[in-house]
Design a protein around this motif. Structure first.
Motif, PDB file in Angstrom:
ATOM      1  N   LEU A  82       8.642  -0.805  -8.043  1.00 34.63           N
ATOM      2  CA  LEU A  82       7.806  -1.232  -9.160  1.00 34.63           C
ATOM      3  C   LEU A  82       7.732  -0.110 -10.185  1.00 34.63           C
ATOM      4  O   LEU A  82       7.759   1.075  -9.843  1.00 34.63           O
ATOM      5  CB  LEU A  82       6.394  -1.573  -8.673  1.00 34.63           C
ATOM      6  N   HIS A  83       7.611  -0.481 -11.455  1.00 31.58           N
ATOM      7  CA  HIS A  83       7.508   0.521 -12.509  1.00 31.58           C
ATOM      8  C   HIS A  83       6.092   1.050 -12.676  1.00 31.58           C
ATOM      9  O   HIS A  83       5.867   2.058 -13.343  1.00 31.58           O
ATOM     10  CB  HIS A  83       8.005  -0.073 -13.845  1.00 31.58           C
ATOM     11  N   GLY A  84       5.152   0.386 -12.074  1.00 31.53           N
ATOM     12  CA  GLY A  84       3.762   0.812 -12.138  1.00 31.53           C
ATOM     13  C   GLY A  84       3.031   0.319 -10.906  1.00 31.53           C
ATOM     14  O   GLY A  84       3.630  -0.315 -10.022  1.00 31.53           O
ATOM     15  N   PRO A  85       1.740   0.597 -10.779  1.00 33.41           N
ATOM     16  CA  PRO A  85       0.993   0.115  -9.612  1.00 33.41           C
ATOM     17  C   PRO A  85       0.913  -1.404  -9.590  1.00 33.41           C
ATOM     18  O   PRO A  85       0.971  -2.064 -10.636  1.00 33.41           O
ATOM     19  CB  PRO A  85      -0.398   0.745  -9.800  1.00 33.41           C
ATOM     20  N   ALA A  86       0.826  -1.959  -8.384  1.00 37.57           N
ATOM     21  CA  ALA A  86       0.687  -3.408  -8.240  1.00 37.57           C
ATOM     22  C   ALA A  86      -0.614  -3.870  -8.881  1.00 37.57           C
ATOM     23  O   ALA A  86      -1.605  -3.126  -8.940  1.00 37.57           O
ATOM     24  CB  ALA A  86       0.718  -3.794  -6.767  1.00 37.57           C
ATOM     25  N   ALA A  87      -0.609  -5.110  -9.361  1.00 43.38           N
ATOM     26  CA  ALA A  87      -1.765  -5.629 -10.104  1.00 43.38           C
ATOM     27  C   ALA A  87      -2.968  -5.890  -9.212  1.00 43.38           C
ATOM     28  O   ALA A  87      -4.092  -5.969  -9.698  1.00 43.38           O
ATOM     29  CB  ALA A  87      -1.374  -6.898 -10.840  1.00 43.38           C
ATOM     30  N   GLY A  88      -2.763  -6.050  -7.926  1.00 46.06           N
ATOM     31  CA  GLY A  88      -3.862  -6.344  -7.029  1.00 46.06           C
ATOM     32  C   GLY A  88      -3.416  -6.222  -5.585  1.00 46.06           C
ATOM     33  O   GLY A  88      -2.264  -5.871  -5.289  1.00 46.06           O
ATOM     34  N   MET A  89      -4.337  -6.513  -4.651  1.00 46.73           N
ATOM     35  CA  MET A  89      -4.030  -6.352  -3.241  1.00 46.73           C
ATOM     36  C   MET A  89      -2.878  -7.249  -2.806  1.00 46.73           C
ATOM     37  O   MET A  89      -1.996  -6.832  -2.058  1.00 46.73           O
ATOM     38  CB  MET A  89      -5.260  -6.649  -2.388  1.00 46.73           C
ATOM     39  N   HIS A  90      -2.871  -8.509  -3.257  1.00 46.23           N
ATOM     40  CA  HIS A  90      -1.809  -9.427  -2.844  1.00 46.23           C
ATOM     41  C   HIS A  90      -0.446  -8.906  -3.274  1.00 46.23           C
ATOM     42  O   HIS A  90       0.521  -8.916  -2.495  1.00 46.23           O
ATOM     43  CB  HIS A  90      -2.057 -10.822  -3.430  1.00 46.23           C
ATOM     44  N   GLN A  91      -0.352  -8.441  -4.481  1.00 46.15           N
ATOM     45  CA  GLN A  91       0.921  -7.923  -4.974  1.00 46.15           C
ATOM     46  C   GLN A  91       1.318  -6.649  -4.230  1.00 46.15           C
ATOM     47  O   GLN A  91       2.501  -6.439  -3.930  1.00 46.15           O
ATOM     48  CB  GLN A  91       0.834  -7.660  -6.473  1.00 46.15           C
ATOM     49  N   ALA A  92       0.332  -5.791  -3.908  1.00 45.36           N
ATOM     50  CA  ALA A  92       0.632  -4.561  -3.172  1.00 45.36           C
ATOM     51  C   ALA A  92       1.157  -4.871  -1.775  1.00 45.36           C
ATOM     52  O   ALA A  92       2.099  -4.224  -1.294  1.00 45.36           O
ATOM     53  CB  ALA A  92      -0.624  -3.694  -3.085  1.00 45.36           C
ATOM     54  N   LEU A  93       0.577  -5.854  -1.114  1.00 47.12           N
ATOM     55  CA  LEU A  93       1.056  -6.245   0.208  1.00 47.12           C
ATOM     56  C   LEU A  93       2.478  -6.782   0.137  1.00 47.12           C
ATOM     57  O   LEU A  93       3.329  -6.447   0.969  1.00 47.12           O
ATOM     58  CB  LEU A  93       0.126  -7.295   0.811  1.00 47.12           C
ATOM     59  N   PHE A  94       2.750  -7.626  -0.850  1.00 47.48           N
ATOM     60  CA  PHE A  94       4.075  -8.217  -0.975  1.00 47.48           C
ATOM     61  C   PHE A  94       5.130  -7.150  -1.244  1.00 47.48           C
ATOM     62  O   PHE A  94       6.271  -7.245  -0.763  1.00 47.48           O
ATOM     63  CB  PHE A  94       4.080  -9.255  -2.104  1.00 47.48           C
ATOM     64  N   ALA A  95       4.787  -6.125  -1.999  1.00 46.07           N
ATOM     65  CA  ALA A  95       5.760  -5.100  -2.368  1.00 46.07           C
ATOM     66  C   ALA A  95       5.940  -4.028  -1.295  1.00 46.07           C
ATOM     67  O   ALA A  95       6.872  -3.228  -1.375  1.00 46.07           O
ATOM     68  CB  ALA A  95       5.323  -4.427  -3.671  1.00 46.07           C
ATOM     69  N   HIS A  96       5.099  -4.018  -0.295  1.00 43.23           N
ATOM     70  CA  HIS A  96       5.032  -2.874   0.612  1.00 43.23           C
ATOM     71  C   HIS A  96       6.276  -2.697   1.477  1.00 43.23           C
ATOM     72  O   HIS A  96       6.753  -1.585   1.677  1.00 43.23           O
ATOM     73  CB  HIS A  96       3.795  -3.007   1.500  1.00 43.23           C
ATOM     74  N   GLY A  97       6.808  -3.777   2.032  1.00 43.93           N
ATOM     75  CA  GLY A  97       7.918  -3.668   2.966  1.00 43.93           C
ATOM     76  C   GLY A  97       7.434  -3.478   4.399  1.00 43.93           C
ATOM     77  O   GLY A  97       6.332  -2.964   4.643  1.00 43.93           O
ATOM     78  N   TRP A  98       8.275  -3.893   5.369  1.00 48.42           N
ATOM     79  CA  TRP A  98       7.880  -3.786   6.777  1.00 48.42           C
ATOM     80  C   TRP A  98       9.117  -3.918   7.652  1.00 48.42           C
ATOM     81  O   TRP A  98       9.990  -4.741   7.387  1.00 48.42           O
ATOM     82  CB  TRP A  98       6.875  -4.882   7.132  1.00 48.42           C
ATOM     83  N   ASN A  99       9.178  -3.115   8.724  1.00 49.16           N
ATOM     84  CA  ASN A  99      10.300  -3.148   9.656  1.00 49.16           C
ATOM     85  C   ASN A  99       9.849  -3.843  10.941  1.00 49.16           C
ATOM     86  O   ASN A  99       9.337  -3.195  11.858  1.00 49.16           O
ATOM     87  CB  ASN A  99      10.791  -1.727   9.947  1.00 49.16           C
ATOM     88  N   VAL A 100      10.025  -5.162  11.005  1.00 46.79           N
ATOM     89  CA  VAL A 100       9.567  -5.923  12.162  1.00 46.79           C
ATOM     90  C   VAL A 100      10.304  -5.531  13.439  1.00 46.79           C
ATOM     91  O   VAL A 100       9.668  -5.358  14.493  1.00 46.79           O
ATOM     92  CB  VAL A 100       9.677  -7.440  11.899  1.00 46.79           C
ATOM     93  N   PRO A 101      11.639  -5.398  13.437  1.00 48.06           N
ATOM     94  CA  PRO A 101      12.302  -5.018  14.690  1.00 48.06           C
ATOM     95  C   PRO A 101      11.759  -3.731  15.293  1.00 48.06           C
ATOM     96  O   PRO A 101      11.669  -3.599  16.512  1.00 48.06           O
ATOM     97  CB  PRO A 101      13.775  -4.864  14.268  1.00 48.06           C
ATOM     98  N   GLU A 102      11.355  -2.795  14.463  1.00 45.96           N
ATOM     99  CA  GLU A 102      10.869  -1.503  14.962  1.00 45.96           C
ATOM    100  C   GLU A 102       9.372  -1.492  15.203  1.00 45.96           C
ATOM    101  O   GLU A 102       8.886  -0.891  16.162  1.00 45.96           O
ATOM    102  CB  GLU A 102      11.218  -0.411  13.945  1.00 45.96           C
ATOM    103  N   ARG A 103       8.603  -2.202  14.380  1.00 47.80           N
ATOM    104  CA  ARG A 103       7.150  -2.052  14.391  1.00 47.80           C
ATOM    105  C   ARG A 103       6.408  -3.281  14.873  1.00 47.80           C
ATOM    106  O   ARG A 103       5.185  -3.251  15.027  1.00 47.80           O
ATOM    107  CB  ARG A 103       6.661  -1.686  12.986  1.00 47.80           C
ATOM    108  N   GLY A 104       7.118  -4.382  15.118  1.00 44.67           N
ATOM    109  CA  GLY A 104       6.413  -5.605  15.431  1.00 44.67           C
ATOM    110  C   GLY A 104       5.816  -6.219  14.177  1.00 44.67           C
ATOM    111  O   GLY A 104       6.017  -5.735  13.054  1.00 44.67           O
TER     112      GLY A 104
END
Length: 451
Positions: A221-243
């Motif tokens: 992102l070029h700037g901070p996410a507009a809100g919590m929902h957008q921040a969660l969507f942009a965060h990323g997650w490694n399910v095979p490694e972290r569940g």
């Protein structure tokens, strides 16, 4: 609750990849499929393309704000302006989720509620200084809590939101009286958990655990996410490694922080509770766990079971360190907030010192709470704790219910609830009738009770 065998390591390993099909399917039905070209659009473009999903989540939040009492969720009528694509999944969810389990013991629930009210300020003190810190010890759980953005920057909001869930549950009739609000609050939290999972995974948990599913990289992102929902969507997650985020193991662990950890804290402070009272409290939180979508086999019925499972879950979490590690920042923000509401400077470290006593050296080190504290504050705290234990021991020779610890918890707890939970400029986010009952309860605690 039906007879169960102790939770095995294999069950805990599977639980990392298990979520809550009922709530997850509800959110998936409401949000619909994500646009197929999100990867091509890039981070900012993808968030902009999801405006229809953000609008649906806004409508969901408005709709569930009307779930104020247990009767509301048992007999919910959708607002006339709520689209059917949102109203129908919510109605199916409530029909399936609002009932207490068959094994719920209403007499045990009433006894647990009475104990919560009787302990009053000590209950709140243990929430602040033991339950919330222990929530941060497991790295992946701390990661999800950090990602919501409401902790380091808005710690008081997190404290108040937690209280706004616990009080309706543990007040008289919270889970059994149609006019109370415990079930309604829990079912809102359950949907929030599902929303968090859906956004972090950018889809359903069922799809995320399919063979060959890849890790999700953070969106640039070029700037901070507009809100919590957008921040969660942009965060990323490694399910095979972290569940899965907010998976069954993490939710079962969180349940123990609200049921087992306060009881453990009472033992540590020498405040008497009978084995029956302890079983009643654990049972009440098991009912909450059922309502919030936790599998029955991950629950416990005795303090021995609770201690064994809690310590195993912490060991499993510690075996998988994460970088960056947000646990210290979360705990530091919590105790900085608590210190702000204590007017006497030398007493401001007392919540932190109490926490270190309650959660032990290993968890304190995990949370980076084991640093140097001023010698005078440390000395005064040690003298106070030693004096309380000595006087309580002698006092109970003459009166089994004697507890100077009640007085200490009153002095410290009054400062915390007055500064954090009774601020009229920031009332707790509760329905009006529940807020009035909560204010009445808090004032009764602050007035003295049996201290």
């Amino acid at each position: 609750m039906p007879q169960r065998t102790p939770v095995s390591d294999e069950q805990l390993a599977r639980a990392q990849y298990q979520a809550d099909p009922l709530a997850d399917d509800t959110i998936a039905a409401i949000l619909g499929p994500w646009p197929a070209d999100l990867a091509v659009l890039g981070g900012d473009g993808a968030l902009a393309a999801l405006e229809p999903q953000w609008e649906r989540l806004r409508q969901v939040n408005l709709a569930i704000a009307g779930w104020q009492t247990n009767a509301d969720v048992a007999h919910w009528q959708a607002p006339v302006d709520l689209p059917a694509a949102i109203a129908q999944p919510l109605r199916r969810y409530l029909e399936a989720a609002h009932r207490l389990p068959d094994w719920a013991d209403r007499a045990a629930l009433a006894r647990a509620e009475a104990m919560f009210f009787d302990q009053g300020l000590l209950s709140v003190l243990l929430l602040f200084c033991a339950s919330l810190p222990e929530c941060y010890v497991v790295p992946d759980l701390a990661e999800v809590l950090h990602t919501t953005g409401a902790l380091e920057q808005r710690t008081d909001y997190r404290i108040r939101s937690t209280a706004a869930m616990i009080f309706p549950v543990m007040m008289s009739g919270g889970l059994t009286d149609p006019a109370a609000g415990g079930v309604a609050q829990v079912l809102k939290v359950r949907l929030i958990h599902a929303t968090v999972r859906h956004l972090i995974l950018r889809g359903t948990p069922a799809d995320a655990v399919l063979p060959g599913a890849a890790a999700l990289a953070p969106l640039a992102l070029h700037g901070p996410a507009a809100g919590m929902h957008q921040a969660l969507f942009a965060h990323g997650w490694n399910v095979p490694e972290r569940g899965l985020p907010s998976n069954q193991e993490e939710q079962a662990y969180t349940l123990l922080t609200f049921g087992y950890v306060p009881l453990r804290g009472m033992r540590s402070l020498g405040v008497p509770a009978t084995p029956q009272q302890e079983r009643d409290v654990l049972h009440a939180w098991n009912v909450v766990g059922h309502l919030v979508g936790i599998r029955d086999e991950l629950m416990v019925e005795s303090m021995g079971e609770a201690q064994a499972l809690f310590e195993r879950m912490q060991q499993r979490g510690r075996a998988e360190p994460r970088q960056p590690d947000h646990r210290g920042a979360l705990a530091g923000a919590l105790f900085a907030t608590l210190a702000q509401v204590i007017p006497v400077a030398v007493l401001r470290p007392f919540p932190l010192l109490l926490c270190r006593r309650l959660i032990g050296p290993r968890s304190s080190a995990d949370l980076r709470l084991d640093g140097q504290v001023g010698w005078l504050s440390t000395l005064l705290f040690a003298l106070a704790m030693g004096l309380v234990r000595a006087i309580d021991t002698v006092g109970r020779w003459f009166s089994p219910g004697f507890s100077l610890a009640r007085l200490i918890s009153r002095l410290l707890g009054t400062q915390l609830i007055t500064g954090l939970l009774m601020d009229q400029t920031r009332p707790l986010k509760l329905p009006e009738h529940l807020r009035a009952k909560t204010d009445q309860m808090l004032r009764a605690w602050a007035a003295g009770g049996r201290a």
